[in-house]
Scaffold this motif. Structure first.
Motif, mmCIF file in Angstrom:
data_model
loop_
_atom_site.group_PDB
_atom_site.id
_atom_site.type_symbol
_atom_site.label_atom_id
_atom_site.label_comp_id
_atom_site.label_asym_id
_atom_site.label_seq_id
_atom_site.Cartn_x
_atom_site.Cartn_y
_atom_site.Cartn_z
ATOM 1 N N ALA A 70 0.835 -1.202 0.000
ATOM 2 C CA ALA A 70 0.000 0.000 0.000
ATOM 3 C C ALA A 70 0.872 1.256 0.000
ATOM 4 C CB ALA A 70 -0.945 -0.008 1.200
ATOM 5 N N PHE A 85 -6.362 4.488 -7.237
ATOM 6 C CA PHE A 85 -7.723 4.047 -6.925
ATOM 7 C C PHE A 85 -7.718 2.543 -6.737
ATOM 8 C CE2 PHE A 85 -11.670 2.084 -8.418
ATOM 9 C CZ PHE A 85 -12.540 2.590 -7.473
ATOM 10 N N LEU A 86 -8.385 2.097 -5.679
ATOM 11 C CA LEU A 86 -8.593 0.661 -5.468
ATOM 12 C C LEU A 86 -10.061 0.439 -5.197
ATOM 13 C CD1 LEU A 86 -7.593 -2.257 -5.108
ATOM 14 C CD2 LEU A 86 -7.285 -1.735 -2.680
ATOM 15 N N SER A 88 -12.380 -2.554 -4.384
ATOM 16 C CA SER A 88 -12.098 -3.910 -3.926
ATOM 17 C C SER A 88 -13.187 -4.428 -3.002
ATOM 18 C CB SER A 88 -10.760 -3.893 -3.175
ATOM 19 O OG SER A 88 -10.491 -5.129 -2.570
ATOM 20 N N LEU A 98 -6.602 -2.576 1.175
ATOM 21 C CA LEU A 98 -7.717 -1.630 1.100
ATOM 22 C C LEU A 98 -7.755 -0.747 2.340
ATOM 23 C CD1 LEU A 98 -10.366 -0.620 -0.242
ATOM 24 C CD2 LEU A 98 -11.535 -2.496 0.946
ATOM 25 N N LEU A 101 -4.727 1.745 2.252
ATOM 26 C CA LEU A 101 -4.876 2.777 1.221
ATOM 27 C C LEU A 101 -5.935 3.804 1.613
ATOM 28 C CD1 LEU A 101 -4.577 0.806 -2.135
ATOM 29 C CD2 LEU A 101 -2.967 2.477 -1.202
ATOM 30 N N SER A 102 -6.985 3.352 2.294
ATOM 31 C CA SER A 102 -8.067 4.275 2.656
ATOM 32 C C SER A 102 -7.603 5.352 3.648
ATOM 33 C CB SER A 102 -9.257 3.504 3.226
ATOM 34 O OG SER A 102 -8.953 2.969 4.498
ATOM 35 N N LYS A 105 -5.926 9.500 1.872
ATOM 36 C CA LYS A 105 -6.655 10.418 0.992
ATOM 37 C C LYS A 105 -5.865 11.695 0.733
ATOM 38 C CE LYS A 105 -11.202 8.746 2.413
ATOM 39 N NZ LYS A 105 -10.761 7.603 3.172
ATOM 40 N N VAL A 109 -5.354 9.335 -2.868
ATOM 41 C CA VAL A 109 -5.760 7.928 -2.965
ATOM 42 C C VAL A 109 -7.267 7.843 -2.750
ATOM 43 C CG1 VAL A 109 -5.522 5.634 -1.936
ATOM 44 C CG2 VAL A 109 -3.520 7.121 -2.149
ATOM 45 N N ARG A 110 -7.924 7.108 -3.633
ATOM 46 C CA ARG A 110 -9.362 6.867 -3.467
ATOM 47 C C ARG A 110 -9.591 5.369 -3.376
ATOM 48 N NH1 ARG A 110 -12.824 9.766 -7.773
ATOM 49 N NH2 ARG A 110 -11.485 8.586 -9.148
ATOM 50 N N THR A 111 -10.484 4.996 -2.464
ATOM 51 C CA THR A 111 -10.827 3.589 -2.298
ATOM 52 C C THR A 111 -12.333 3.432 -2.336
ATOM 53 O OG1 THR A 111 -10.824 3.814 0.116
ATOM 54 C CG2 THR A 111 -8.776 3.032 -0.913
ATOM 55 N N GLN A 113 -15.049 0.310 -1.200
ATOM 56 C CA GLN A 113 -15.293 -1.025 -0.678
ATOM 57 C C GLN A 113 -16.580 -1.533 -1.304
ATOM 58 O OE1 GLN A 113 -14.872 -1.714 3.541
ATOM 59 N NE2 GLN A 113 -16.466 -3.276 3.483
#
Length: 134
Positions: A70, A85-86, A88, A98, A101-102, A105, A109-111, A113
């Motif tokens: 990550a 961006f993930l 997942s 996940l 990474l969250s 921001k 970084v954008r996640t 779920q």
């Protein structure tokens, strides 16, 4: 476990399956057979010794492979000026990527779920990404 003397394991099997002779004997035989394979060099090598590190006193960070991945994605996105961006579906062992990474921001970084694996893949394919910033 297998670099230790086998007797405690054999004793544990005997106690654990004391009421079922067939299961006790089968487990004991399986364990002893595996030990023989190891002694002959035909079995898998499953023990490793990590020697103590001799490092100066200080503050150190202990991270897992998923955390390192990550952080690497965050750094790569930041250095390349490309948003990360993930999308997942959280599933072990990848959930930690996940989750980590969250937390980032502040680096763009954008996640997402997703509710299932298909939604996670769809998000990665459909969600528009901002243009690369120069």
């Amino acid at each position: 476990m297998y670099s230790r003397p086998p007797e405690p394991t054999i004793e544990w099997v005997a106690k654990r399956f004391a009421s079922n002779d067939m299961v006790r004997e089968a487990n004991t035989l399986a364990f002893k057979s595996w030990l023989e394979l190891r002694r002959d060099g035909r079995g898998l090598r499953v023990s490793y010794e990590v020697k103590p590190a001799h490092l100066p006193p200080g503050t150190y960070t202990n991270i897992s492979g998923n955390t390192a991945l990550a952080w690497g994605l965050v750094a790569a996105g930041h250095l390349a000026k490309v948003p990360v961006f993930l999308g997942s579906y959280p599933i072990t062992p990848a959930s930690d990527v996940l989750h980590e990474l969250s937390k980032h921001k502040n680096f763009g970084v954008r996640t997402f779920q997703a509710e299932d694996e298909i939604a996670g893949v769809s998000a990665a394919l459909v969600l528009p990404m901002p243009a690369r910033s120069e």
